[in-house]
Scaffold this motif. Sequence first.
Motif, PDB file in Angstrom:
ATOM      1  N   SER A  47      20.157  34.386 -12.077  1.00  0.00           N
ATOM      2  CA  SER A  47      20.723  33.728 -13.250  1.00  0.00           C
ATOM      3  C   SER A  47      20.031  32.430 -13.629  1.00  0.00           C
ATOM      4  O   SER A  47      19.789  32.174 -14.799  1.00  0.00           O
ATOM      5  CB  SER A  47      22.211  33.466 -13.021  1.00  0.00           C
ATOM      6  OG  SER A  47      22.886  34.679 -12.892  1.00  0.00           O
ATOM      7  N   TRP A  48      19.689  31.590 -12.665  1.00  0.00           N
ATOM      8  CA  TRP A  48      19.082  30.307 -13.029  1.00  0.00           C
ATOM      9  C   TRP A  48      17.716  30.512 -13.650  1.00  0.00           C
ATOM     10  O   TRP A  48      17.326  29.823 -14.585  1.00  0.00           O
ATOM     11  CB  TRP A  48      19.026  29.350 -11.840  1.00  0.00           C
ATOM     12  CG  TRP A  48      18.064  29.745 -10.764  1.00  0.00           C
ATOM     13  CD1 TRP A  48      18.329  30.519  -9.668  1.00  0.00           C
ATOM     14  CD2 TRP A  48      16.678  29.397 -10.670  1.00  0.00           C
ATOM     15  NE1 TRP A  48      17.190  30.677  -8.923  1.00  0.00           N
ATOM     16  CE2 TRP A  48      16.170  29.987  -9.501  1.00  0.00           C
ATOM     17  CE3 TRP A  48      15.827  28.636 -11.467  1.00  0.00           C
ATOM     18  CZ2 TRP A  48      14.843  29.852  -9.104  1.00  0.00           C
ATOM     19  CZ3 TRP A  48      14.496  28.495 -11.068  1.00  0.00           C
ATOM     20  CH2 TRP A  48      14.025  29.102  -9.897  1.00  0.00           C
ATOM     21  N   LEU A  51      18.122  31.527 -17.211  1.00  0.00           N
ATOM     22  CA  LEU A  51      18.462  30.387 -18.074  1.00  0.00           C
ATOM     23  C   LEU A  51      17.226  29.578 -18.438  1.00  0.00           C
ATOM     24  O   LEU A  51      17.068  29.142 -19.583  1.00  0.00           O
ATOM     25  CB  LEU A  51      19.485  29.487 -17.378  1.00  0.00           C
ATOM     26  CG  LEU A  51      20.892  30.031 -17.265  1.00  0.00           C
ATOM     27  CD1 LEU A  51      21.750  29.077 -16.435  1.00  0.00           C
ATOM     28  CD2 LEU A  51      21.499  30.221 -18.633  1.00  0.00           C
ATOM     29  N   ARG A  54      15.256  31.573 -20.942  1.00  0.00           N
ATOM     30  CA  ARG A  54      15.933  31.568 -22.243  1.00  0.00           C
ATOM     31  C   ARG A  54      15.717  30.227 -22.949  1.00  0.00           C
ATOM     32  O   ARG A  54      15.476  30.179 -24.157  1.00  0.00           O
ATOM     33  CB  ARG A  54      17.420  31.846 -22.066  1.00  0.00           C
ATOM     34  CG  ARG A  54      18.138  31.911 -23.397  1.00  0.00           C
ATOM     35  CD  ARG A  54      19.519  32.461 -23.304  1.00  0.00           C
ATOM     36  NE  ARG A  54      20.314  31.838 -22.262  1.00  0.00           N
ATOM     37  CZ  ARG A  54      21.596  32.084 -22.076  1.00  0.00           C
ATOM     38  NH1 ARG A  54      22.229  32.937 -22.836  1.00  0.00           N
ATOM     39  NH2 ARG A  54      22.254  31.479 -21.121  1.00  0.00           N
ATOM     40  N   PHE A  55      15.775  29.121 -22.205  1.00  0.00           N
ATOM     41  CA  PHE A  55      15.559  27.799 -22.790  1.00  0.00           C
ATOM     42  C   PHE A  55      14.154  27.703 -23.396  1.00  0.00           C
ATOM     43  O   PHE A  55      13.979  27.254 -24.532  1.00  0.00           O
ATOM     44  CB  PHE A  55      15.764  26.708 -21.735  1.00  0.00           C
ATOM     45  CG  PHE A  55      15.395  25.348 -22.236  1.00  0.00           C
ATOM     46  CD1 PHE A  55      16.272  24.631 -23.029  1.00  0.00           C
ATOM     47  CD2 PHE A  55      14.162  24.794 -21.934  1.00  0.00           C
ATOM     48  CE1 PHE A  55      15.926  23.383 -23.518  1.00  0.00           C
ATOM     49  CE2 PHE A  55      13.814  23.541 -22.415  1.00  0.00           C
ATOM     50  CZ  PHE A  55      14.702  22.836 -23.201  1.00  0.00           C
ATOM     51  N   PRO A  92      27.693  23.689 -21.997  1.00  0.00           N
ATOM     52  CA  PRO A  92      27.504  24.117 -20.605  1.00  0.00           C
ATOM     53  C   PRO A  92      27.438  25.628 -20.502  1.00  0.00           C
ATOM     54  O   PRO A  92      28.083  26.344 -21.291  1.00  0.00           O
ATOM     55  CB  PRO A  92      28.737  23.581 -19.882  1.00  0.00           C
ATOM     56  CG  PRO A  92      29.756  23.394 -20.945  1.00  0.00           C
ATOM     57  CD  PRO A  92      29.010  23.108 -22.212  1.00  0.00           C
ATOM     58  N   TYR A  93      26.639  26.094 -19.589  1.00  0.00           N
ATOM     59  CA  TYR A  93      26.556  27.530 -19.356  1.00  0.00           C
ATOM     60  C   TYR A  93      27.801  27.971 -18.586  1.00  0.00           C
ATOM     61  O   TYR A  93      28.201  27.339 -17.622  1.00  0.00           O
ATOM     62  CB  TYR A  93      25.290  27.877 -18.560  1.00  0.00           C
ATOM     63  CG  TYR A  93      25.181  29.352 -18.301  1.00  0.00           C
ATOM     64  CD1 TYR A  93      24.798  30.219 -19.318  1.00  0.00           C
ATOM     65  CD2 TYR A  93      25.480  29.881 -17.061  1.00  0.00           C
ATOM     66  CE1 TYR A  93      24.713  31.573 -19.100  1.00  0.00           C
ATOM     67  CE2 TYR A  93      25.402  31.244 -16.829  1.00  0.00           C
ATOM     68  CZ  TYR A  93      25.014  32.081 -17.863  1.00  0.00           C
ATOM     69  OH  TYR A  93      24.938  33.426 -17.628  1.00  0.00           O
ATOM     70  N   ARG A  94      28.399  29.037 -19.022  1.00  0.00           N
ATOM     71  CA  ARG A  94      29.564  29.599 -18.347  1.00  0.00           C
ATOM     72  C   ARG A  94      29.130  30.872 -17.640  1.00  0.00           C
ATOM     73  O   ARG A  94      28.705  31.827 -18.286  1.00  0.00           O
ATOM     74  CB  ARG A  94      30.671  29.933 -19.354  1.00  0.00           C
ATOM     75  CG  ARG A  94      31.144  28.761 -20.169  1.00  0.00           C
ATOM     76  CD  ARG A  94      32.174  27.943 -19.398  1.00  0.00           C
ATOM     77  NE  ARG A  94      32.742  26.933 -20.280  1.00  0.00           N
ATOM     78  CZ  ARG A  94      32.689  25.635 -20.012  1.00  0.00           C
ATOM     79  NH1 ARG A  94      32.142  25.197 -18.920  1.00  0.00           N
ATOM     80  NH2 ARG A  94      33.225  24.767 -20.853  1.00  0.00           N
ATOM     81  N   TRP A  95      29.222  30.854 -16.316  1.00  0.00           N
ATOM     82  CA  TRP A  95      28.842  32.031 -15.532  1.00  0.00           C
ATOM     83  C   TRP A  95      29.768  33.184 -15.877  1.00  0.00           C
ATOM     84  O   TRP A  95      30.984  33.037 -15.883  1.00  0.00           O
ATOM     85  CB  TRP A  95      28.928  31.731 -14.043  1.00  0.00           C
ATOM     86  CG  TRP A  95      27.953  30.688 -13.625  1.00  0.00           C
ATOM     87  CD1 TRP A  95      28.221  29.381 -13.358  1.00  0.00           C
ATOM     88  CD2 TRP A  95      26.553  30.834 -13.467  1.00  0.00           C
ATOM     89  NE1 TRP A  95      27.076  28.710 -13.042  1.00  0.00           N
ATOM     90  CE2 TRP A  95      26.033  29.581 -13.097  1.00  0.00           C
ATOM     91  CE3 TRP A  95      25.668  31.903 -13.599  1.00  0.00           C
ATOM     92  CZ2 TRP A  95      24.686  29.369 -12.846  1.00  0.00           C
ATOM     93  CZ3 TRP A  95      24.323  31.689 -13.352  1.00  0.00           C
ATOM     94  CH2 TRP A  95      23.855  30.436 -12.982  1.00  0.00           C
ATOM     95  N   LYS A  96      29.181  34.329 -16.135  1.00  0.00           N
ATOM     96  CA  LYS A  96      29.973  35.505 -16.469  1.00  0.00           C
ATOM     97  C   LYS A  96      30.038  36.488 -15.309  1.00  0.00           C
ATOM     98  O   LYS A  96      30.923  37.321 -15.259  1.00  0.00           O
ATOM     99  CB  LYS A  96      29.400  36.189 -17.709  1.00  0.00           C
ATOM    100  CG  LYS A  96      29.533  35.310 -18.945  1.00  0.00           C
ATOM    101  CD  LYS A  96      28.962  35.976 -20.171  1.00  0.00           C
ATOM    102  CE  LYS A  96      29.083  35.033 -21.355  1.00  0.00           C
ATOM    103  NZ  LYS A  96      28.436  35.506 -22.541  1.00  0.00           N
TER     104      LYS A  96
END
Length: 118
Positions: A47-48, A51, A54-55, A92-96
């Motif tokens: 996930s990190w 991110l 994606r940024f 903020p990123y919300r973990w799904k």
Amino acid sequence: KIHRKTPPGLALHLIVDNYSTHKHPVVREWLEQHPRVHVHFTPTGSSWMNLVERFFRQLTDDVVREGSFGSVSELVTAINVHLAHHNLKPVPYRWKAEGAAILSKIQRARAAQSASHV
């Protein structure tokens, strides 16, 4: 290049995002001959890392691809303006993913890594 430029007494820890390259015989042989190099692999779908990618994709889409820059300085300025605007309303990123699912992926990745180093 990193190996050549780093003082010999220092260990090198590389975080990489590719599970297959390190299995190639040439790469395995090189790693065996350079014991100070420690390779760490991110889990598939980590996930990190997603991110971060994606940024930079958003930065590329919003600033770089559509822009026309006469110098590196102009590009840096455009990036800094974009970041300042982006940071005005941080989200903020919300973990799904469920924690158990993430831990399961990590365990599978570690098992795969251990199996490949046998």
